[in-house]
Design an enzyme around this catalytic site. Structure first.
Site, mmCIF file in Angstrom:
data_model
loop_
_atom_site.group_PDB
_atom_site.id
_atom_site.type_symbol
_atom_site.label_atom_id
_atom_site.label_comp_id
_atom_site.label_asym_id
_atom_site.label_seq_id
_atom_site.Cartn_x
_atom_site.Cartn_y
_atom_site.Cartn_z
ATOM 1 N N SER A 233 -3.038 -2.424 -8.177
ATOM 2 C CA SER A 233 -2.017 -2.856 -9.128
ATOM 3 C C SER A 233 -2.581 -3.823 -10.153
ATOM 4 C CB SER A 233 -0.820 -3.548 -8.450
ATOM 5 O OG SER A 233 -0.261 -2.722 -7.467
ATOM 6 N N ASP B 60 -8.073 -8.453 4.632
ATOM 7 C CA ASP B 60 -8.380 -7.698 5.853
ATOM 8 C C ASP B 60 -7.490 -8.193 6.983
ATOM 9 O OD1 ASP B 60 -9.471 -6.280 7.910
ATOM 10 O OD2 ASP B 60 -11.502 -7.055 7.700
ATOM 11 N N VAL C 152 -6.651 -5.795 9.567
ATOM 12 C CA VAL C 152 -6.840 -4.787 10.612
ATOM 13 C C VAL C 152 -8.270 -4.908 11.130
ATOM 14 C CG1 VAL C 152 -6.935 -2.317 11.136
ATOM 15 C CG2 VAL C 152 -5.166 -3.183 9.602
ATOM 16 N N ASP C 153 -8.410 -4.987 12.444
ATOM 17 C CA ASP C 153 -9.737 -5.064 13.052
ATOM 18 C C ASP C 153 -9.850 -4.050 14.185
ATOM 19 O OD1 ASP C 153 -10.986 -7.370 11.651
ATOM 20 O OD2 ASP C 153 -9.296 -8.464 12.510
#
Length: 797
Positions: free
Chosen positions: A250, A322, A324-325
């Site tokens: 965006s 981040d 998400v792991d």
């Protein structure tokens, strides 16, 4: 002969009757934009004025009445979209589309979105004002389901309409949140590269945060295992199984009064989302004695994610942090239902789910869950491997207050009220942009952030016993990246690297500096911005970086190797300003060259399947510029030629000649035929438009289109061997609000307001969008009441 004539007349009559009956049937399925209706539990009459683009302007005496009405009018234009979005997270796609979607349903059910939604909905405070309005909105949807016409997609798929509940709302938000995340597309891929090739290959990919790029500046005056490869492929397949919008990027900038011609804030925003039909946003303008908002709504969500009134304007871009792991788990050799934890071997949580499949029996499956999250092995057919991989996602691990946040944002009328709602957005990570009539401009990175030690690389799958702890050290919201009324007199976001916080550059999947750099180049020197110049800026198609890449690569060109067209092409490129107009020849040459440069550099090590995943990632967009001047990169040598050591000169020349040859093959030797309009197009796909015979009815386009990936008018695409660039994502709307004349603020949608293919507003903005044109966002009541189409809702006895 007379008999044949009679048969002919009979057939003609039958065909005419079928056409008439079909026309009458089609007419009954269209949305109603005028007339009178009764609405259950309405306390007072509500008038809905539809403007010439089908946008409802809702005038009610109470907010409950207005949101109840919004639910009804939203459903009559977007019920199919609502249905599809609520089904994704809850594993309901196979019931509609059949066995091909079983893997997708398994994957999304395993994420735990539906489980978290159930808990959140069950614990909702019935007296909470946001919940009260949300339920009124759902009541409006459900009355349309009971009394309104059934959208044609329900007939074609054979599914029944069912009422909507609060849980569905959270499932839709959960799906959207997951579509923001990039780790699931990137971390397993990078781990495969690290394991297969070694750390030096990973180092040369420039995936980390960089100090040599355009940052968004803070200013706050108050304060390898084969399964890894398959995991990336599986997630891509799950997310791309249907033509459903994914949030990609965006732009937004907010200009303070000191830099505008009329001395008032100008707000601009164009969220980049996957193109689909219907398009993601439903516009609606609501006026009551206590609430005023011109908003952009997601199907099934009552409160707008983008909005403005005469006092404030807000919008969003993707933060790209981040959250998400992935973790390798170690099974107990003596018991595969146990894994190694800090406290020794402990039992996995065993979870069983089931879902319906069209024209088949119900599917039941079981998966395991560790303290990090679901074990993804075996959830989809592609995920077969020895080492268990768990996915940890912040969204499902914390209390979900996103609806409360959206309620707060939409009901705020000044900066202080607005800021109160922001900490309630724990995930997904968003850049929230703000401007108001008092002259304030602000940017806030909203997400629950946490401390990450320098020694931890969040871009790789963590080995057993390594990585981030389950119990994280949270960072207070006031430490998040943000800027309030900075000395620059503007704020902006283009998904690029944010400034440092808590002593670190926060890890993420930030997009390259290209758009951010161009935005800063345009904003910095100019102090007389107005609506017209802001409109030109939001449709700008000049790359700030691609000509630099051409300059870097051109120094390695050996002109003695080039054909006549090759010489003409390189001379033309050296003069290129980076424009992506339809008539540009250089844009076509550059992108062919860039693709072959990537292919000839990386495909020998990665091989075809992994390379195709590699070039679809965000970080490849960041990689091209530094790679174009990196003579020492380990990737430059072709591993298939043991007796030759290739270098950047070999790669650049081979790639350029490949590009010229491919263009000659596709378009002939006359370079005037190599125009951007020949290779860059946009089509808005509907899930049912995948059926060839129904494509022209449901899909919108294709059209040749200005722009490219990572210019402000970001018409994004992925590279592939075809050399044709079908735009997959871009501006889901372009909005510009000028507080010196709010009632003449402007916007556009990619196709149209309605998701009903029988509506006149299904595609009536598509060509305007492609041309970079706008329409007014009407807020003046006197003008609105001139509408020829008025739908009046009265209390039902």
């Amino acid at each position: 002969m007379r008999t044949l004539k009679r048969i002919g007349v009979f057939l003609l009559v039958v065909i005419t009757l079928l056409i008439v009956v079909g026309g009458i049937f089609a007419y009954t399925l269209q949305p109603d934009y005028s007339g009178e209706k009764e609405l259950t539990d309405l306390t007072n009459e509500v008038n809905v004025f539809y403007d010439e683009y089908g946008i409802p302007h809702i005038y009610g005496e109470t907010e409950k009445d207005a949101f109840r009405t919004l639910g009804y009018v939203h459903a009559q234009d977007r019920l199919w979209q609502m249905e599809l979005l609520r089904r994704i997270a809850s594993g309901g796609l196979s019931e509609v589309f059949g066995a091909d979607l079983i893997g997708t349903d398994k994957f999304f059910l395993s994420l735990g979105i539906a489980d978290a939604s159930k808990v959140t909905a069950a614990n909702a405070d019935e007296n909470n004002e946001g919940v009260v309005l949300a339920k009124a909105y759902l009541d409006g949807i459900n009355q349309f389901i009971k009394e309104g016409p059934t959208p044609v997609e329900f007939y074609l798929t054979g599914i029944d309409k069912k009422e909507f509940v609060l849980e569905d709302m959270y499932n839709t938000i959960g799906y959207m949140a997951f579509s923001f995340a990039m780790a699931h597309k990137t971390d397993p891929l990078l781990t495969t590269i690290y394991t297969k090739l070694g750390p030096e290959y990973l180092n040369d990919l420039h995936v980390g945060s960089s100090i040599d790029t355009e940052w968004i500046k803070n200013y706050n005056p108050t304060a390898t295992d084969t399964i890894q490869n398959n995991l990336t492929a599986s997630v891509n397949k799950a997310l791309g199984a249907l033509d459903i919008p994914l949030f990609e990027g965006s732009n937004s900038w907010v200009i303070a009064p000191e830099k505008t011609k009329n001395g008032k804030v100008i707000f601009a925003n164009d969220p980049h989302i996957g193109f689909a039909q219907p398009s993601v946003w439903f516009e609606a303008h609501i006026e009551t004695p206590t609430y005023s908002k011109y908003g952009y709504h997601i199907a099934g969500i009552p409160f707008p994610l983008l909005g403005h009134n005469r006092k404030v304007a807000y919008g969003l871009t993707m933060f790209e942090n981040d959250d998400v792991d992935f973790y390798f788990e170690e099974n107990n050799p003596a018991n595969e239902n146990q894994y190694l934890s800090e406290n020794g071997y402990v039992d996995y949580e065993i979870i069983t789910k089931s879902f319906k499949v069209k024209d088949s029996s119900e599917v039941e499956f079981t998966y395991k869950k560790s303290n990090h999250g679901p074990i993804l092995n075996g959830i989809a057919d592609q995920l077969q491997g020895e080492r268990p991989i768990a996915m940890s996602w912040l969204y499902t691990q914390m209390d979900n207050k996103v609806i409360d946040a959206l309620f707060g944002l939409s009901h705020s009328n000044d900066l202080k009220e607005f800021k109160k709602a922001l900490p309630k957005i724990h995930a997904p990570g968003l850049n929230i942009m703000y401007g108001d009539s008092e002259g304030n401009v602000a940017w806030f990175a909203t997400a629950q952030l946490y401390n990450i030690p320098d020694s931890v690389n969040t871009k790789l799958i963590f080995e057993v016993g390594e990585g981030l702890p389950v119990e994280k050290e949270w960072i207070p919201f006031n430490k998040n990246p943000q800027a309030i009324n900075p000395p620059s007199n503007y704020v902006y976001s283009a998904n690029n690297q944010p400034d440092s916080i808590a002593g670190m550059l926060y890890p993420g999947y930030y997009l390259p500096e290209n758009r951010g750099k161009r935005i800063v180049q345009l904003l910095e020197p100019k102090n007389d911005w107005d609506l017209d110049t802001a409109s030109d800026m939001i449709t700008d198609v000049i790359s700030s970086v691609d000509p630099e890449i051409v300059t870097n690569l051109s120094q390695y060109i050996d002109v003695s190797l080039l054909s006549e067209n090759g010489l003409k092409a390189i001379d033309s490129l050296k003069m290129w300003t980076g424009d992506y107009k339809l008539s540009s020849i250089e844009a076509t040459i550059y992108n062919r060259w860039a693709y072959y440069f990537l292919e000839n550099t990386f495909e020998d090590e990665l091989e075809e399947d992994l390379f195709n995943q590699f070039i679809s990632t965000h970080f490849v967009k960041r990689l091209i510029a530094p790679l174009s001047k990196d003579e020492e990169s380990v990737w430059l040598d072709d591993v298939n030629t043991a007796d030759i050591q290739e270098n950047i000169t070999n790669i650049v020349n081979t790639s350029f000649m490949d590009a010229v040859a491919s263009l000659e093959k596709d378009f002939g030797n006359d370079m005037s035929n190599w125009k951007w309009e020949k290779v860059h197009s946009i089509e808005h796909p509907h899930p049912i438009g995948q059926i060839a015979s129904l494509r022209s009815f449901f899909n919108v386009g294709p059209f040749p289109v200005h722009g490219a990936r990572e210019v402000i008018n970001n018409m994004a695409f992925s590279y592939d061997k075809t050399g044709f660039y079908k735009t997959t994502s871009g501006p889901s709307t372009r909005r510009i609000i000028d507080f010196s004349d709010v009632e003449n603020s402007i916007s556009i949608l990619p196709t149209g307001q309605s998701g009903n293919p029988l509506s006149k507003h299904y595609r009536d903005q598509a060509e305007m969008f492609v041309k970079g044109e706008f329409r007014k966002m009407m807020m003046n009541k006197a003008d609105i009441q001139k509408s020829k189409e008025i739908l009046t809702f009265k209390p039902k006895d």
